[in-house]
Design a protein around this motif. Structure first.
Motif, short mmCIF file in Angstrom:
data_model
loop_
_atom_site.label_atom_id
_atom_site.label_comp_id
_atom_site.label_asym_id
_atom_site.label_seq_id
_atom_site.Cartn_x
_atom_site.Cartn_y
_atom_site.Cartn_z
N GLY A 285 0.82 -1.21 0.00
CA GLY A 285 0.00 0.00 0.00
C GLY A 285 0.86 1.25 0.00
N ILE A 286 1.94 1.24 0.77
CA ILE A 286 2.85 2.39 0.83
C ILE A 286 3.54 2.60 -0.51
CG2 ILE A 286 5.01 3.24 1.85
CD1 ILE A 286 4.11 1.98 4.50
N ILE A 287 4.00 1.51 -1.14
CA ILE A 287 4.65 1.63 -2.45
C ILE A 287 3.69 2.23 -3.47
CG2 ILE A 287 5.66 0.33 -4.38
CD1 ILE A 287 6.67 -1.71 -2.31
N GLY A 288 2.46 1.71 -3.49
CA GLY A 288 1.46 2.23 -4.41
C GLY A 288 1.10 3.67 -4.12
N PHE A 289 1.01 4.02 -2.82
CA PHE A 289 0.67 5.39 -2.43
C PHE A 289 1.76 6.36 -2.90
CE2 PHE A 289 0.84 8.99 0.48
CZ PHE A 289 -0.48 9.42 0.47
N ILE A 290 3.02 5.98 -2.73
CA ILE A 290 4.11 6.84 -3.19
C ILE A 290 4.02 7.06 -4.70
CG2 ILE A 290 6.62 7.00 -3.46
CD1 ILE A 290 6.86 5.43 -0.81
N ASP A 291 3.72 5.99 -5.43
CA ASP A 291 3.58 6.09 -6.88
C ASP A 291 2.45 7.05 -7.26
OD1 ASP A 291 4.28 5.13 -9.59
OD2 ASP A 291 2.26 4.28 -9.55
N ASP A 292 1.30 6.91 -6.60
CA ASP A 292 0.17 7.79 -6.87
C ASP A 292 0.47 9.23 -6.46
OD1 ASP A 292 -1.49 5.87 -7.99
OD2 ASP A 292 -2.38 5.30 -6.08
N TYR A 293 1.16 9.39 -5.34
CA TYR A 293 1.48 10.74 -4.85
C TYR A 293 2.36 11.47 -5.88
CZ TYR A 293 3.07 14.46 -1.75
OH TYR A 293 3.34 15.69 -1.20
N ILE A 294 3.34 10.77 -6.42
CA ILE A 294 4.23 11.39 -7.42
C ILE A 294 3.44 11.79 -8.67
CG2 ILE A 294 6.18 10.94 -8.97
CD1 ILE A 294 7.34 9.14 -6.77
N LYS A 295 2.51 10.92 -9.08
CA LYS A 295 1.71 11.20 -10.26
C LYS A 295 0.76 12.37 -10.04
CE LYS A 295 1.61 6.44 -12.01
NZ LYS A 295 0.74 5.23 -12.19
N VAL A 296 0.08 12.37 -8.90
CA VAL A 296 -1.00 13.34 -8.65
C VAL A 296 -0.47 14.67 -8.14
CG1 VAL A 296 -3.08 13.80 -7.30
CG2 VAL A 296 -2.71 11.52 -8.27
N PHE A 297 0.36 14.64 -7.12
CA PHE A 297 0.78 15.87 -6.47
C PHE A 297 2.03 16.48 -7.11
CE2 PHE A 297 -1.77 13.75 -3.24
CZ PHE A 297 -2.57 14.79 -2.79
N LEU A 298 2.94 15.64 -7.57
CA LEU A 298 4.16 16.15 -8.20
C LEU A 298 4.02 16.26 -9.71
CD1 LEU A 298 6.89 14.27 -6.11
CD2 LEU A 298 5.71 16.44 -5.63
N LYS A 299 2.86 15.84 -10.22
CA LYS A 299 2.54 15.96 -11.65
C LYS A 299 3.55 15.25 -12.56
CE LYS A 299 -0.90 18.56 -10.45
NZ LYS A 299 -2.28 18.00 -10.43
N ASP A 300 4.08 14.13 -12.07
CA ASP A 300 5.00 13.32 -12.87
C ASP A 300 4.24 12.08 -13.33
OD1 ASP A 300 6.95 11.73 -13.97
OD2 ASP A 300 8.35 11.90 -12.29
N LYS A 301 3.89 12.03 -14.61
CA LYS A 301 3.05 10.95 -15.12
C LYS A 301 3.70 9.58 -15.01
CE LYS A 301 0.56 13.87 -18.44
NZ LYS A 301 0.23 14.09 -19.87
N GLU A 302 5.04 9.56 -14.92
CA GLU A 302 5.74 8.28 -14.83
C GLU A 302 5.60 7.65 -13.44
OE1 GLU A 302 7.07 6.76 -17.45
OE2 GLU A 302 6.34 8.45 -18.65
N GLY B 230 -6.20 3.41 -8.16
CA GLY B 230 -4.81 3.80 -8.33
C GLY B 230 -3.86 2.67 -7.97
N ASP B 231 -2.57 2.96 -8.03
CA ASP B 231 -1.58 1.94 -7.67
C ASP B 231 -1.63 1.62 -6.18
OD1 ASP B 231 -0.86 2.07 -10.28
OD2 ASP B 231 1.26 2.43 -9.94
N THR B 232 -2.17 2.54 -5.38
CA THR B 232 -2.34 2.28 -3.95
C THR B 232 -3.14 1.01 -3.73
OG1 THR B 232 -2.39 4.66 -3.57
CG2 THR B 232 -3.15 3.26 -1.77
N GLY B 233 -4.14 0.80 -4.56
CA GLY B 233 -4.98 -0.39 -4.44
C GLY B 233 -4.50 -1.55 -5.28
N SER B 234 -4.18 -1.30 -6.56
CA SER B 234 -3.92 -2.42 -7.47
C SER B 234 -2.66 -3.20 -7.12
CB SER B 234 -3.83 -1.91 -8.92
OG SER B 234 -2.81 -0.95 -9.06
N LEU B 235 -1.57 -2.50 -6.76
CA LEU B 235 -0.35 -3.21 -6.36
C LEU B 235 -0.59 -4.04 -5.12
CD1 LEU B 235 2.50 -0.56 -6.90
CD2 LEU B 235 2.15 -2.67 -8.18
N ALA B 236 -1.35 -3.47 -4.18
CA ALA B 236 -1.62 -4.19 -2.92
C ALA B 236 -2.51 -5.40 -3.16
CB ALA B 236 -2.26 -3.24 -1.92
N LEU B 237 -3.55 -5.25 -3.99
CA LEU B 237 -4.47 -6.36 -4.23
C LEU B 237 -3.74 -7.58 -4.79
CD1 LEU B 237 -7.71 -4.74 -5.75
CD2 LEU B 237 -7.27 -5.44 -3.40
#
Length: 416
Positions: free
Chosen positions: A110-127, A316-323
């Protein structure tokens, strides 16, 4: 938490307190609470995400109705993870090694996915988070899981004892009250790297057989083989679930179907009567995982309320990676990981479609100077979208295939 409360109050005369000793009651409570959290907390989180304009950035892939989803709130995996963790903490036995391992898996991925989503959403980095860091996180989790299962004295299986001729040893048991005699197999609890393999007589495969030629002193090599297999499974299934999360409700629904099946397998593997009847590996204390998987089912089914077409929130990746990681680790713990390609056939199909598409494109580009494609688009659910099939129909048909695969997975218990 409530199981600890039961241990403290079990000698009291409080009405209904005895219900908490039963896995069936605690599992039922876990799924109900999980659904309530998903429905109640989910609505509030979606509104908060909308207020903060935490929406999905949509790339124009030429898919029908795709751009209408622009701005849909993402990071909804927080809803799923919360709805898994809280009921598990409330109703599961927190001193159970398997419950601890599943909670670690849930939080870790969940943390790994959250970091990925945070970078995409808040830092505006699509990668998002670099792929090497995702893999590093998944590999690290695999090492933790492998080391725990290999070294912990609480992780055991109960095996029938054999004599020098290779026959199972039996003993006559006399009941004290009736004096009735019955014949039982002699058993012992052992550390083992055995797992279940379908379609063969004894239904078992031991990872140590791969390095048997090295002798009994090469235990560290056996662990390396075991750890490598676990790392591969966790990484593959986690990333496959991430690929599957491309249209509304697909990853959520297929995960719920797989979880129901794994819950059944965990329950029968942890029940000595059912395990003996089905002639499968009996794993002491594994039945407690039924509580965790009940919370997982409640979380995914409840999330479908918001995530089914047209989705009001994406996981988001917060959910899919964890699932995907949760399903993988759960299957490994109950020693059914070799059944994953069958049970999680939808995830496998999505993964293979990307591998085939990329490999064939590179091959044809190198050979002919121009890349060619096998599918109109990958992952394969986008291929069907390109063919003009409505999104809701694709999801429903994939769910049906998932149910068929789940039923067949359970049937393998008796197919040998």
């Amino acid at each position: 938490m409530f199981s600890l409360l039961y241990d403290w109050l079990k000698d009291s005369n409080i009405p209904g307190i005895g219900m908490f000793q039963y896995i069936s009651f605690r599992s039922s409570a876990a799924i109900i609470v999980s659904l309530f959290i998903t429905m109640g907390f989910g609505k509030k989180l979606i509104r908060m995400l909308q207020r903060k304009q935490i929406g999905e950035e949509i790339r124009d892939l030429g898919l029908e109705g795709q751009m209408q989803k622009k701005g849909t709130p993402t990071m909804g995996g927080i809803i799923i993870l919360t709805s898994i963790i809280i009921p598990t903490l409330l109703f599961a036995q927190l001193n159970n090694i398997y419950i601890i391992l599943m909670l670690v898996t849930t939080v870790w991925l969940g943390i790994i996915g959250f970091i990925d989503d945070y970078i995409k959403v808040f830092l505006k980095d699509k990668e998002g988070l670099a792929g090497k860091f995702k893999i590093l996180g998944q590999v690290s989790l695999g090492i933790i899981v492998a080391a725990t299962l290999y070294l912990s004295p609480d992780v055991i299986v109960r095996e029938k004892v054999k004599n020098a001729k290779g026959d199972y040893v039996k003993e006559i048991v006399v009941e004290n009250e009736t004096g009735q005699q019955s014949v039982h197999y002699v058993t012992k609890d052992v550390k083992s790297t055995k797992t279940t393999i379908p379609f063969i007589k004894n239904h078992e495969f031991d990872y140590k057989w791969i390095v048997n030629f090295l002798g009994e002193d090469a235990s560290w090599v056996r662990w390396l083989v075991y750890a490598f297999a676990i790392i591969l499974i966790i990484t593959a299934v986690s990333n496959a679930a991430n690929l599957t999360d491309g249209i509304d409700g697909l990853a959520t629904g297929t995960s719920a179907i797989s979880a129901v099946t794994l819950g059944i397998l965990a329950y029968v593997s942890g029940n000595i009567i059912y395990a003996d009847y089905l002639n499968i590996m009996y794993i002491p204390h594994i039945g407690e995982l039924t509580v965790f998987v009940a919370a997982f089912i409640g979380a995914t089914v409840g999330f479908l309320w918001w995530n089914s077409y047209p989705a009001q929130v994406f996981m988001g990746d917060t959910g899919s990676l964890a699932l995907g990681g949760i399903l993988a680790v759960f299957a490994i713990i109950i020693r059914k990981e070799i059944l994953i390609p069958l049970l999680c056939g939808i995830f496998l199909l999505e993964n293979l479609s990307v591998i085939i598409q990329v490999s064939y494109f590179k091959y044809t580009k190198k050979k002919y100077g121009e890349g060619q494609r096998v599918f109109l688009m990958s992952p394969i659910h986008h291929h069907f979208q390109k063919k003009g099939i409505p999104e809701a129909k694709i999801v429903t048909r994939f769910w049906i295939v998932g149910i068929v695969l789940a039923v067949f997975t359970i049937a393998t218990l008796k197919m040998r």
